[in-house]
Enzyme design. Sequence first.
Site, PDB file in Angstrom:
ATOM      1  N   ASP A   1      43.477  47.007  37.576  1.00 47.66           N
ATOM      2  CA  ASP A   1      43.635  48.426  37.232  1.00 47.66           C
ATOM      3  C   ASP A   1      42.332  48.964  36.643  1.00 47.66           C
ATOM      4  OD1 ASP A   1      46.288  48.367  37.979  1.00 47.66           O
ATOM      5  OD2 ASP A   1      47.100  48.489  35.944  1.00 47.66           O
TER       6      ASP A   1
ATOM      7  N   ARG B   1      42.857  51.143  45.349  1.00 47.12           N
ATOM      8  CA  ARG B   1      43.990  52.052  45.090  1.00 47.12           C
ATOM      9  C   ARG B   1      43.360  53.363  44.612  1.00 47.12           C
ATOM     10  NH1 ARG B   1      46.737  50.287  40.021  1.00 47.12           N
ATOM     11  NH2 ARG B   1      48.061  48.932  41.243  1.00 47.12           N
TER      12      ARG B   1
END
Length: 318
Positions: free
Chosen positions: A130, A180
């Site tokens: 992330d 992402r």
Amino acid sequence: MLRAFFIFLSKANWAQKLIMNWRFAWRVASRFVAGINIVDVINVTRDLNAQGLNVTIDHLGENATTAEDTLSATKEVISLLQAIDKYDVRANVSIKLTQFGLNINTDLCKSNLSKIIECAKKTRNFIRIDMEDSSITQETIDLVNWLKGVYPGVGTVIQSYLYRSEQDVLNLTNDCIPIRMVKGAYQESAQVAFPKKNEVDENFDLLTKICLDKIRQCNEPEISDDGRFPPLIAIASHDDLRISNGIDYANQINLSKKNYEIQMLYGIRRDLQKKYAELGYPVRVYVPYGTHWYPYFMRRLAERPANVWFLVSNLFRN
Ligand SMILES: Cc1cc2nc3c(=O)[nH]c(=O)nc-3n(C[C@H](O)[C@H](O)[C@H](O)COP(=O)(O)OP(=O)(O)OC[C@H]3O[C@@H](n4cnc5c(N)ncnc54)[C@H](O)[C@@H]3O)c2cc1C
């Protein structure tokens, strides 16, 4: 203003103590958080899989301050990878580097990551790193590049609000590192990030196109059959226009639905998750679990004033 305030609260220890001791807060937070332990999250993952949705699981936690905490987080992620394998669910794992010691010592972080990667290799799974705030963007990308040399099943996240992201996307996609694409969830200054929502949205569409254009150059351009290894680009948004713009461009350049995936957060826009899955697009839901739900919950409140009013109105009812 409200967004900035809730992001400020997400880092304030006094607010964390206050809100986490308030039983009702957990009831609201549990709309976004799958539970406290691995059993809870595997059960939620099974349910989502049964609805045709893939999952990425996040053991909540960030900004660890002791080596001991980073070691126990590492053990938890290893147990999680083993549980995904044992129960054969369609899920991979997302992690935040500050949970594994990035803020303490890079060697400690690398040592923890090596153990996680070893287990990901054994259990044939994918790890998504992330992206946190811009103070550690470069270190995060450096570690992703280092990890990619050790194991190809690693990807990261790009935030379209950052000016630097276009160059990062070009570099990462040249190395076929899965991305992402998100808008970005932290409070950033105008020195590093687009201040206006329409600029963030336009950049999101532009960066998504760059990724889609690069898909055919990479060896494994499609999502894997077991739903674990994602394609080069995940369009991660609850903004229907961002998703449909990405799909329109993918159609223009003749990509198939399996060449990209759509990602959304657990508990947000379930209608959209269902709609795209029913249309045959691979959809992955980001499912967090664990006791460190406070900062994640505050960021979700920051994104949508309606969530705050729901919380506050119940405060007065209780
Ligand atoms: C799978 C996934 C992983 C993510 N990982 C990261 C990461 O690693 N780093 C990072 O900085 N950010 C991450 N984010 C968060 C992201 O940056 C945005 O903050 C978040 O997705 C909100 O932006 P949006 O694209 O949905 O668009 P927005 O314009 O914010 O929202 C569009 C619509 O979605 C709905 N919506 C959005 N947020 C909420 C909410 N909290 N509650 C209820 N409804 C809502 C509303 O209907 C809203 O109108 C991630 C997001 C997703 C979906």
